[in-house]
Write a protein that holds these residues in place. Structure first.
Motif, PDB file in Angstrom:
ATOM      1  N   PHE A   7     -55.732 -24.315 -81.215  1.00  0.00           N
ATOM      2  CA  PHE A   7     -54.799 -25.632 -81.296  1.00  0.00           C
ATOM      3  C   PHE A   7     -55.768 -26.520 -81.565  1.00  0.00           C
ATOM      4  N   ALA A   8     -56.882 -26.271 -82.073  1.00  0.00           N
ATOM      5  CA  ALA A   8     -57.804 -27.595 -82.408  1.00  0.00           C
ATOM      6  C   ALA A   8     -57.200 -28.300 -83.521  1.00  0.00           C
ATOM      7  N   PHE A   9     -57.453 -29.617 -83.547  1.00  0.00           N
ATOM      8  CA  PHE A   9     -57.133 -30.676 -84.604  1.00  0.00           C
ATOM      9  C   PHE A   9     -57.514 -31.984 -84.141  1.00  0.00           C
ATOM     10  N   TYR A  10     -57.574 -32.995 -85.194  1.00  0.00           N
ATOM     11  CA  TYR A  10     -58.117 -34.171 -84.961  1.00  0.00           C
ATOM     12  C   TYR A  10     -57.101 -34.929 -83.940  1.00  0.00           C
ATOM     13  N   LYS A  60     -66.455 -41.105 -94.245  1.00  0.00           N
ATOM     14  CA  LYS A  60     -65.752 -40.073 -95.373  1.00  0.00           C
ATOM     15  C   LYS A  60     -65.946 -38.571 -95.134  1.00  0.00           C
ATOM     16  N   GLU A  61     -67.078 -38.284 -94.161  1.00  0.00           N
ATOM     17  CA  GLU A  61     -67.159 -36.973 -93.994  1.00  0.00           C
ATOM     18  C   GLU A  61     -66.017 -36.597 -92.707  1.00  0.00           C
ATOM     19  N   LYS A  62     -65.739 -37.753 -91.960  1.00  0.00           N
ATOM     20  CA  LYS A  62     -65.000 -37.419 -90.773  1.00  0.00           C
ATOM     21  C   LYS A  62     -63.546 -37.267 -91.419  1.00  0.00           C
ATOM     22  N   THR A 118     -67.550 -36.047 -83.439  1.00  0.00           N
ATOM     23  CA  THR A 118     -66.773 -35.682 -84.379  1.00  0.00           C
ATOM     24  C   THR A 118     -65.785 -37.014 -84.622  1.00  0.00           C
ATOM     25  N   SER A 119     -66.199 -38.022 -84.057  1.00  0.00           N
ATOM     26  CA  SER A 119     -65.288 -39.361 -84.188  1.00  0.00           C
ATOM     27  C   SER A 119     -66.067 -40.131 -85.291  1.00  0.00           C
TER      28      SER A 119
END
Length: 428
Positions: free
Chosen positions: A259-262, A163-165, A155-156
């Motif tokens: 708690f998921a996030f980038y 763009k998708e990220k 996911t990095s």
């Protein structure tokens, strides 16, 4: 799952046990229409409400989990963004694609009721409770490193279309949950500016000296907080402790992804590593002295040390292997760049592990590994050892090379604590 729904579910309201059973019958196409359903509330967390619903007397053992988010935090009643449940549902579904079999299957997400219907892991047990009971899980280090490596690297920007990220990053903006972490993990353990820390009176002077007055420690914690708040490099779980993992000897499942996030990859790896030192301290400093079956305790401690080492080693191996197969950018594919990136993750993760250890000792979100210690004198010592362990990780972690360095840091903390006790006895 059924597409139709009763009008009463067209606006959000919090379910009680009776309501959870009714919702399952009226909305979810999981059980037969004539099934006799029973339920129980099983959630014991601070944030959400969790129910298990099952068919009573059915030939096939069928059950389902309903997890609902409310607009108020369960523990304190403070307002909380209800969208966190949508984030959790999307995260869990993503895990099932990137790391098949390492998270519960999501059957349905209801955005209006803020409710996830998911697989019941009835044949698994909570990892924290299992480790507290000195149980060994041979598959744990293999599975958890697969989970972390695949769900972060893939996911990095290293492996994902930029763009998708960026589009995905917008979908996982999670301000309320990040605010909780920024306060409880990175700030309050060192300043207690909200007066919410919970410290044993016998350790208050120790905490004030070792945590509240250590400016060098505050500097390192501040650096790590800045990384957490500003480095959105991958989709992270954000709360990957042993209470969020369910296991058998052959299986590992990760859940509780609200708690998921980038954020920084190092946070997930560090969070998991840090939580392994609570059972380490309990069994080493408490249970080893009290347990009649010393062989069992020693075998468990050997396995736990091996697991800490294996988590770091296997993460490195899997990261490099996945990197070679999924990274295509010519600049990123350089071996020197790969190694620099990986070294940074490892050093920061070991420092993050220290933050997790400290906040569980002085913050109000305790762990039963420590809370269950009945002997006050032993608990005081365990807490001091863990505080010094956490400090060592935070201050020196970026120079650590592998899991053995973490174990040595823990051993150093035991030695330093015992020396402090001896010096105190000499002055009395």
């Amino acid at each position: 799952m059924a597409e139709s729904r009763e009008n009463k579910y067209d606006q959000h309201f919090r379910l009680d046990l009776e309501g959870a059973v009714a919702y399952t019958r009226e909305v979810l196409d999981f059980f037969s229409k004539d099934a006799k359903l029973k339920g129980e509330e099983i959630g014991d967390g601070n944030i959400n409400y969790v129910f298990r619903v099952w068919e009573e007397g059915g030939e096939e053992k069928r059950s389902i989990i309903l997890k609902q988010g409310d607009s108020l935090l369960r523990s304190s009643g403070r307002p909380l963004d209800i969208r966190r449940t949508e984030i959790e549902a999307k995260a869990l579904m993503g895990y099932d694609k990137r790391s098949i079999g390492l998270s519960p299957r999501v059957y349905q997400f209801d955005p209006v009721m803020s409710l996830i219907a998911m697989e019941d892991l009835y044949d698994h047990e909570n990892l924290r409770k299992g480790l507290l009971a000195a149980k060994v899980y041979p598959q744990l280090s293999e599975d958890i490193t697969t989970f972390i490596a695949r769900n972060t690297l893939l996911t990095s920007d290293l492996a994902m279309d930029p763009k998708e990220k960026k589009k995905s990053q917008r979908e996982f903006v999670n301000p309320d949950m990040c605010d909780i972490t920024e306060d409880l993990v990175f700030t309050e353990p060192f300043t207690d500016y909200k007066g919410r820390n919970v410290v044993l009176p016998e350790n208050m002077e120790f905490v004030e000296r070792e945590l509240y007055k250590d400016r060098d420690l505050h500097l390192e914690a501040g650096k790590l907080k800045e990384i957490f708040m500003n480095r959105g490099e991958a989709l992270i779980h954000g709360d990957l402790h042993t209470g969020s993992i369910f296991v058998t000897e052959e299986s590992t499942r990760v859940l509780d992804a609200e708690f998921a996030f980038y954020g920084p990859i190092a946070y997930d790896l560090g969070n998991f590593l840090g939580n392994l030192f609570f059972p380490m301290a309990y069994h080493r400093l408490v249970n080893l002295e009290e347990e009649k079956n010393l062989t069992r305790e020693m075998d468990f401690l050997v396995w736990l040390e091996q697991t800490i080492v294996a988590v770091v080693d296997r993460f490195v191996h899997k990261w490099k292997r996945l990197y070679e197969s999924r990274v295509t950018d010519s600049l990123y594919k350089q071996e020197a760049y790969r190694d620099w990136y990986l070294d940074r993750i490892l050093g920061e993760s070991m420092a993050m592990a220290g933050l997790e250890i400290i906040r569980r000792i002085v913050g109000d979100a305790k762990v039963e590994d420590i809370e269950n210690i009945k002997d006050l004198e032993k608990r005081v010592k365990v807490e001091r050892v863990l505080i010094l362990t956490g400090k060592e990780f935070v201050k020196e972690g970026k120079s650590f090379k592998d899991g053995r360095d973490l174990i040595e840091g823990f051993e150093k903390a035991i030695y330093d604590t015992e020396k402090m006790e001896e010096n105190a006895d000499d002055t009395n």
